[in-house]
Design a protein around this motif. Structure first.
Motif, PDB file in Angstrom:
ATOM      1  N   LEU A  18      52.213  35.874  51.951  1.00  0.00           N
ATOM      2  CA  LEU A  18      50.915  35.508  51.371  1.00  0.00           C
ATOM      3  C   LEU A  18      50.887  35.718  49.861  1.00  0.00           C
ATOM      4  CD1 LEU A  18      48.588  36.950  54.144  1.00  0.00           C
ATOM      5  CD2 LEU A  18      48.771  34.539  53.487  1.00  0.00           C
ATOM      6  N   LEU A  19      51.416  36.850  49.401  1.00  0.00           N
ATOM      7  CA  LEU A  19      51.389  37.125  47.963  1.00  0.00           C
ATOM      8  C   LEU A  19      52.331  36.196  47.200  1.00  0.00           C
ATOM      9  CD1 LEU A  19      51.177  41.025  47.901  1.00  0.00           C
ATOM     10  CD2 LEU A  19      49.339  39.373  47.504  1.00  0.00           C
ATOM     11  N   SER A  20      53.396  35.761  47.857  1.00  0.00           N
ATOM     12  CA  SER A  20      54.348  34.855  47.201  1.00  0.00           C
ATOM     13  C   SER A  20      53.748  33.474  46.941  1.00  0.00           C
ATOM     14  CB  SER A  20      55.621  34.714  48.043  1.00  0.00           C
ATOM     15  OG  SER A  20      56.292  35.958  48.112  1.00  0.00           O
ATOM     16  N   GLU A  39      50.914  33.052  45.549  1.00  0.00           N
ATOM     17  CA  GLU A  39      50.139  33.145  44.304  1.00  0.00           C
ATOM     18  C   GLU A  39      51.044  32.829  43.110  1.00  0.00           C
ATOM     19  OE1 GLU A  39      46.829  33.882  44.252  1.00  0.00           O
ATOM     20  OE2 GLU A  39      46.789  34.091  46.436  1.00  0.00           O
ATOM     21  N   ASP A  40      50.552  31.982  42.200  1.00  0.00           N
ATOM     22  CA  ASP A  40      51.364  31.528  41.062  1.00  0.00           C
ATOM     23  C   ASP A  40      51.775  32.652  40.117  1.00  0.00           C
ATOM     24  OD1 ASP A  40      51.179  28.960  41.997  1.00  0.00           O
ATOM     25  OD2 ASP A  40      49.449  28.442  40.735  1.00  0.00           O
ATOM     26  N   ASP A  41      50.931  33.684  40.020  1.00  0.00           N
ATOM     27  CA  ASP A  41      51.181  34.722  39.011  1.00  0.00           C
ATOM     28  C   ASP A  41      51.719  36.027  39.602  1.00  0.00           C
ATOM     29  OD1 ASP A  41      48.806  35.179  40.338  1.00  0.00           O
ATOM     30  OD2 ASP A  41      47.794  36.040  38.603  1.00  0.00           O
ATOM     31  N   LEU A  42      52.034  36.035  40.918  1.00  0.00           N
ATOM     32  CA  LEU A  42      52.562  37.240  41.556  1.00  0.00           C
ATOM     33  C   LEU A  42      53.976  36.994  42.065  1.00  0.00           C
ATOM     34  CD1 LEU A  42      49.494  38.363  43.743  1.00  0.00           C
ATOM     35  CD2 LEU A  42      49.998  38.960  41.376  1.00  0.00           C
ATOM     36  N   GLU A  43      54.848  37.976  41.851  1.00  0.00           N
ATOM     37  CA  GLU A  43      56.218  37.886  42.361  1.00  0.00           C
ATOM     38  C   GLU A  43      56.535  39.156  43.144  1.00  0.00           C
ATOM     39  OE1 GLU A  43      60.848  37.674  40.797  1.00  0.00           O
ATOM     40  OE2 GLU A  43      59.227  37.964  39.351  1.00  0.00           O
ATOM     41  N   VAL A  44      56.852  39.016  44.434  1.00  0.00           N
ATOM     42  CA  VAL A  44      57.255  40.157  45.252  1.00  0.00           C
ATOM     43  C   VAL A  44      58.733  40.428  44.957  1.00  0.00           C
ATOM     44  CG1 VAL A  44      57.516  41.071  47.596  1.00  0.00           C
ATOM     45  CG2 VAL A  44      55.542  39.632  47.036  1.00  0.00           C
ATOM     46  N   VAL A  45      58.984  41.527  44.247  1.00  0.00           N
ATOM     47  CA  VAL A  45      60.355  41.818  43.802  1.00  0.00           C
ATOM     48  C   VAL A  45      61.117  42.686  44.796  1.00  0.00           C
ATOM     49  CG1 VAL A  45      59.833  41.538  41.353  1.00  0.00           C
ATOM     50  CG2 VAL A  45      59.584  43.801  42.409  1.00  0.00           C
ATOM     51  N   GLY A  46      60.414  43.263  45.774  1.00  0.00           N
ATOM     52  CA  GLY A  46      61.096  44.094  46.762  1.00  0.00           C
ATOM     53  C   GLY A  46      60.145  44.563  47.835  1.00  0.00           C
ATOM     54  N   THR A  47      60.730  45.015  48.957  1.00  0.00           N
ATOM     55  CA  THR A  47      59.944  45.569  50.058  1.00  0.00           C
ATOM     56  C   THR A  47      60.622  46.840  50.555  1.00  0.00           C
ATOM     57  OG1 THR A  47      61.133  44.277  51.738  1.00  0.00           O
ATOM     58  CG2 THR A  47      59.127  43.285  50.805  1.00  0.00           C
ATOM     59  N   ALA A  48      59.843  47.694  51.204  1.00  0.00           N
ATOM     60  CA  ALA A  48      60.374  48.934  51.774  1.00  0.00           C
ATOM     61  C   ALA A  48      59.592  49.259  53.040  1.00  0.00           C
ATOM     62  CB  ALA A  48      60.249  50.074  50.775  1.00  0.00           C
ATOM     63  N   SER A  49      60.268  49.853  54.034  1.00  0.00           N
ATOM     64  CA  SER A  49      59.597  50.168  55.294  1.00  0.00           C
ATOM     65  C   SER A  49      59.346  51.666  55.470  1.00  0.00           C
ATOM     66  CB  SER A  49      60.407  49.626  56.475  1.00  0.00           C
ATOM     67  OG  SER A  49      61.704  50.178  56.454  1.00  0.00           O
ATOM     68  N   LEU A 109      42.207  49.215  49.533  1.00  0.00           N
ATOM     69  CA  LEU A 109      41.626  48.142  50.330  1.00  0.00           C
ATOM     70  C   LEU A 109      41.970  48.338  51.796  1.00  0.00           C
ATOM     71  CD1 LEU A 109      42.600  45.025  48.181  1.00  0.00           C
ATOM     72  CD2 LEU A 109      40.406  46.199  48.209  1.00  0.00           C
ATOM     73  N   LEU A 110      41.160  47.765  52.675  1.00  0.00           N
ATOM     74  CA  LEU A 110      41.436  47.808  54.104  1.00  0.00           C
ATOM     75  C   LEU A 110      42.237  46.572  54.502  1.00  0.00           C
ATOM     76  CD1 LEU A 110      38.005  49.121  55.416  1.00  0.00           C
ATOM     77  CD2 LEU A 110      40.095  50.406  54.891  1.00  0.00           C
ATOM     78  N   LYS A 111      43.073  46.739  55.535  1.00  0.00           N
ATOM     79  CA  LYS A 111      43.969  45.649  55.934  1.00  0.00           C
ATOM     80  C   LYS A 111      43.229  44.421  56.451  1.00  0.00           C
ATOM     81  CE  LYS A 111      48.201  48.171  56.856  1.00  0.00           C
ATOM     82  NZ  LYS A 111      49.119  48.709  57.867  1.00  0.00           N
ATOM     83  N   ASP A 112      41.965  44.578  56.853  1.00  0.00           N
ATOM     84  CA  ASP A 112      41.248  43.406  57.340  1.00  0.00           C
ATOM     85  C   ASP A 112      40.594  42.604  56.210  1.00  0.00           C
ATOM     86  OD1 ASP A 112      39.192  45.120  56.706  1.00  0.00           O
ATOM     87  OD2 ASP A 112      38.350  45.227  58.723  1.00  0.00           O
ATOM     88  N   ALA A 113      40.862  43.002  54.958  1.00  0.00           N
ATOM     89  CA  ALA A 113      40.345  42.230  53.807  1.00  0.00           C
ATOM     90  C   ALA A 113      41.118  40.910  53.707  1.00  0.00           C
ATOM     91  CB  ALA A 113      40.519  43.027  52.525  1.00  0.00           C
ATOM     92  N   PRO A 114      40.484  39.848  53.194  1.00  0.00           N
ATOM     93  CA  PRO A 114      41.191  38.574  53.019  1.00  0.00           C
ATOM     94  C   PRO A 114      42.349  38.718  52.026  1.00  0.00           C
ATOM     95  CG  PRO A 114      38.811  38.334  52.643  1.00  0.00           C
ATOM     96  CD  PRO A 114      39.092  39.798  52.757  1.00  0.00           C
ATOM     97  N   ALA A 115      43.385  37.894  52.198  1.00  0.00           N
ATOM     98  CA  ALA A 115      44.560  37.940  51.314  1.00  0.00           C
ATOM     99  C   ALA A 115      44.165  37.707  49.858  1.00  0.00           C
ATOM    100  CB  ALA A 115      45.590  36.906  51.759  1.00  0.00           C
ATOM    101  N   SER A 116      43.168  36.845  49.639  1.00  0.00           N
ATOM    102  CA  SER A 116      42.747  36.551  48.262  1.00  0.00           C
ATOM    103  C   SER A 116      42.189  37.802  47.586  1.00  0.00           C
ATOM    104  CB  SER A 116      41.683  35.442  48.253  1.00  0.00           C
ATOM    105  OG  SER A 116      40.562  35.844  49.025  1.00  0.00           O
ATOM    106  N   GLU A 117      41.566  38.674  48.393  1.00  0.00           N
ATOM    107  CA  GLU A 117      41.004  39.918  47.850  1.00  0.00           C
ATOM    108  C   GLU A 117      42.124  40.856  47.391  1.00  0.00           C
ATOM    109  OE1 GLU A 117      38.112  43.241  49.701  1.00  0.00           O
ATOM    110  OE2 GLU A 117      37.474  41.178  50.084  1.00  0.00           O
ATOM    111  N   LEU A 118      43.218  40.902  48.159  1.00  0.00           N
ATOM    112  CA  LEU A 118      44.357  41.734  47.765  1.00  0.00           C
ATOM    113  C   LEU A 118      44.979  41.198  46.485  1.00  0.00           C
ATOM    114  CD1 LEU A 118      46.421  43.974  48.104  1.00  0.00           C
ATOM    115  CD2 LEU A 118      47.675  42.499  49.702  1.00  0.00           C
ATOM    116  N   ALA A 119      45.153  39.888  46.395  1.00  0.00           N
ATOM    117  CA  ALA A 119      45.726  39.295  45.186  1.00  0.00           C
ATOM    118  C   ALA A 119      44.847  39.612  43.969  1.00  0.00           C
ATOM    119  CB  ALA A 119      45.882  37.783  45.358  1.00  0.00           C
ATOM    120  N   ASP A 120      43.537  39.485  44.134  1.00  0.00           N
ATOM    121  CA  ASP A 120      42.608  39.803  43.034  1.00  0.00           C
ATOM    122  C   ASP A 120      42.679  41.283  42.664  1.00  0.00           C
ATOM    123  OD1 ASP A 120      41.769  37.198  42.853  1.00  0.00           O
ATOM    124  OD2 ASP A 120      39.958  37.482  44.053  1.00  0.00           O
ATOM    125  N   ALA A 121      42.817  42.139  43.685  1.00  0.00           N
ATOM    126  CA  ALA A 121      42.909  43.583  43.439  1.00  0.00           C
ATOM    127  C   ALA A 121      44.165  43.900  42.627  1.00  0.00           C
ATOM    128  CB  ALA A 121      42.926  44.342  44.757  1.00  0.00           C
TER     129      ALA A 121
END
Length: 200
Positions: free
Chosen positions: A20-22, A24-34, A102-114
């Motif tokens: 979802l974040l990928s 967005e034009d101005d966001l780049e996911v550079v890595g993930t961790a579990s 933020l809570l996980k049930d927030a819309p993806a757009s809200e996370l991007a804005d955050a």
């Protein structure tokens, strides 16, 4: 581009957030961790602009991770995304330097804005939680929290004393104070109440 590192122990959620974040034009996911330790290693290696992390994770919790990032990589801003809608968790997240919650049930757009808001130097807090957080105060000291965490698992006074390098009398005093402050019947109930409030 805002460089984002994602830390989440549930593979499906991690994959969905990354996808979802990928978009967005101005966001780049550079890595993930579990897990938290891997996330911290990647913070040091990749130096992202923003770390998005869950609270409950193996090896290092999101709150401990945020505290470590604040101490050792303060230019990296932390956003916590969690299922825990508890005011106590929010307050502790802010205390350790998180800039977003933020809570996980927030819309993806809200996370991007955050992420954008936090990257720009602001804060992004779930508004309902923020209102609740300032109405309720955590009465416990850090030592009382530590003792209750140990008691929560059923540890004896002697075992708690050994684990925390305290005398048994001191442990009994901390437990007594915590039980009294929470109006609980016993140490197990005090630990349960504190956990429900997000104070542990």
């Amino acid at each position: 581009m805002i460089r984002v590192l994602l830390a989440e122990d549930q593979a499906l959620v991690l994959g969905a957030l990354s996808a979802l974040l990928s978009l967005e034009d101005d966001l780049e996911v550079v890595g993930t961790a579990s897990d938290g330790e891997t996330a911290f290693a990647k913070v040091q290696e990749l130096r992202p602009d923003v770390l998005v992390t869950d609270i409950e994770m193996p090896r290092l919790s999101g709150l401990d991770l945020a505290a470590r990032v604040q101490a050792q990589a303060p230019s990296v801003r932390v956003v916590i995304v969690t299922t825990f809608g508890r005011a106590g968790y929010l307050r502790r997240a802010l205390e350790v330097g998180a800039k977003g919650y933020l809570l996980k049930d927030a819309p993806a757009s809200e996370l991007a804005d955050a992420i954008r808001r936090v990257h720009a130097g602001g804060r992004a807090i779930d508004p309902h939680l923020a209102a609740e957080a300032w109405g309720e105060t955590d009465p416990l000291t850090e030592r009382e929290r530590q003792v209750l965490r140990e008691a929560e698992g059923g540890a004896s006074t002697a075992a708690i004393a050994a684990a925390l390098h305290l005398s048994e009398g001191t442990v009994r005093n901390y437990l007594s104070e915590a039980i009294s402050k929470l109006g609980a019947e016993n140490r197990v109930e005090a630990a349960r109440q504190a956990r429900e409030k997000g104070w542990l």
